[in-house]
Design an enzyme around this catalytic site. Structure first.
Site, PDB file in Angstrom:
ATOM      1  N   ASP A 109     -33.904  57.056 -10.588  1.00 38.55           N
ATOM      2  CA  ASP A 109     -34.276  58.497 -11.676  1.00 38.55           C
ATOM      3  C   ASP A 109     -34.308  58.828 -12.296  1.00 38.55           C
ATOM      4  O   ASP A 109     -34.758  60.454 -12.906  1.00 38.55           O
ATOM      5  CB  ASP A 109     -32.113  58.224 -11.832  1.00 38.55           C
ATOM      6  CG  ASP A 109     -32.146  57.019 -13.438  1.00 38.55           C
ATOM      7  OD1 ASP A 109     -33.197  56.265 -13.277  1.00 38.55           O
ATOM      8  OD2 ASP A 109     -31.126  56.895 -13.342  1.00 38.55           O
ATOM      9  N   GLY A 124     -32.902  51.361 -11.982  1.00 37.94           N
ATOM     10  CA  GLY A 124     -34.495  50.491 -11.450  1.00 37.94           C
ATOM     11  C   GLY A 124     -33.648  48.848 -10.924  1.00 37.94           C
ATOM     12  O   GLY A 124     -33.246  48.926 -12.173  1.00 37.94           O
TER      13      GLY A 124
END
Length: 415
Positions: free
Chosen positions: A171, A12
């Site tokens: 993810d 991120g």
């Protein structure tokens, strides 16, 4: 044998900026860069901390996109002035492959710029900090077909113009899809470079309790520095000429019993790259603890400290949700450390169900199959994954008085 679709997930917060011609202005800068130092204070001078949290529900970390943008505004304003578009890492890669510009929702939720309740960019934050509104693209939900692989790339690879699907771009959120459970209420730990411990919620929890605990609403996750400490320690030992494998380090640490050495894994000194073993020794010396003497003791210190931090985060999430979780699902590369899994079960006093290792990959694929109509929903995806993967169960052992040890560490280091 043909390829039907593709989807990209990444870490991120990091991003690239494009100019009006769609060209990358400069290479993305990784979040471990020191440019965000002091930027939280600059943001809070313009917009108070409570307001920012009430809008975003995000855990405050200097690496968040908001503080990266403030660093640009302070130090490279000309770059922001040239920018036409901001794309977070999975969206940037999707753009390079499909020419489509959009922002996937889960990756947007890592920025501290998203209105968590309305699932839109926060105009209040953007306007108060005088950030350019035009750089933020439309937000799409995971499982959205955003376009096709470009004709040029398809011809180069000799494949069809396949669907490009916005999976859960963060993810951890892709990994969460692969938690092999049919329970509606569950707790999970995605264990990799970062450890993210959380639960799945229908609505964000943004209140005084969650604010005081600095819990982030990316589905209710608590961000913890994870196997970064092992990875970076191994890199240091390699620099010193000691070529240890991860499995070898775990075996060495498994032969060491519990040592009176604990660190707060989220302490700022452990975030930058460098000589982590030396920093751990200095931390233990500074806090009046036994100083780990060798590689085995360093790894043991990291593993038992992580297990303590997991219990601390677990208790915070239970406090915020008002729920009790008897089983902890661990997914990701960290499950390859049997020592860490067993220590987590022991310290937390909960059953640990470990697997799958490649949770992010499986969750990514499952979301693509959902977008293509091959799988009905996440519940069906989790059932398929549970039937496809072997999991390992760890029951808590009573070899040490972990309740008393945890209490002492919590009071001295974590509170």
């Amino acid at each position: 044998g043909t390829i039907d679709s593709m989807g990209i997930d990444t870490w991120g917060v990091d991003f690239g900026l494009l100019n009006k011609d769609g060209k990358l202005l400069e290479n993305p800068v990784h979040y471990r860069d020191a440019r965000t130092k002091g930027m939280m204070e600059k943001v809070f001078a313009k917009l108070d901390k409570d307001t920012v949290y009430s809008i975003t529900g995000n855990q405050f970390m200097e690496l968040n996109t908001l503080f990266q943008l403030m660093a640009l505004k302070e130090n490279q304003p000309e770059l922001l002035q040239k920018a036409e578009t901001l794309l977070l890492m999975p969206d940037l890669l999707n753009y390079f492959l499909s020419n489509e510009k959009c922002t996937e929702y889960t990756i947007a939720s890592t920025t501290q710029l998203l209105d968590a309740k309305n699932k839109t960019w926060s105009s209040e934050i953007i306007e108060n900090l005088d950030l350019p509104k035009n750089i933020f693209t439309k937000i799409v939900q995971p499982g959205t077909k955003i376009g096709k692989l470009s004709k040029q790339i398809s011809e180069e690879l000799g494949i069809n113009e396949i669907d490009v699907i916005a999976v859960a771009g963060h993810d951890t959120q892709s990994a969460m899809v692969a938690v092999p459970t049919q329970e509606d209420d569950f707790i999970f730990l995605s264990c990799g470079t970062w450890s993210l411990l959380g639960t799945e919620l229908k609505t964000p929890i943004i209140n005084e309790t969650s604010a005081s605990l600095n819990i982030t609403n990316e589905g209710g996750a608590e961000n913890i520095i994870g196997l970064w400490l092992i990875q970076e320690s191994r890199r240091q030992w390699i620099r010193e000429g000691k070529e240890y494998g991860f499995g070898e380090l775990e075996q060495m640490a498994s032969k060491v019993g519990m040592i009176n050495s604990f660190i707060d894994t989220d302490s700022e000194e452990f975030i930058p790259a460098g000589n982590i073993p030396k920093r751990i020794q200095e931390y233990c010396k500074r806090t009046g603890q036994y100083v780990p003497q060798n590689e085995a003791e360093i790894v043991r210190c990291i593993d038992q400290s992580l297990a303590v931090k997991y219990r601390f985060a677990l208790e915070q999430i239970e406090m915020a949700t008002g729920k009790k979780y008897d089983t902890l699902n661990i997914i990701g590369g960290g499950i390859q450390s049997k020592l860490l899994c067993q220590l987590t079960a022991d310290v937390c006093g909960r059953k640990v169900v470990a697997g799958p290792v490649e949770a992010t990959v499986m969750g990514n694929i499952a979301l693509q199959l959902m977008a293509l109509g091959e799988i009905k929903d996440i519940k069906e995806a989790r059932k398929i994954i549970a039937n496809s993967e072997n999991v390992t169960v760890y029951e808590p052992q009573k070899d040490e008085n972990w309740d008393e040890i945890y209490k002492n560490v919590k009071e001295s280091l974590l509170c």
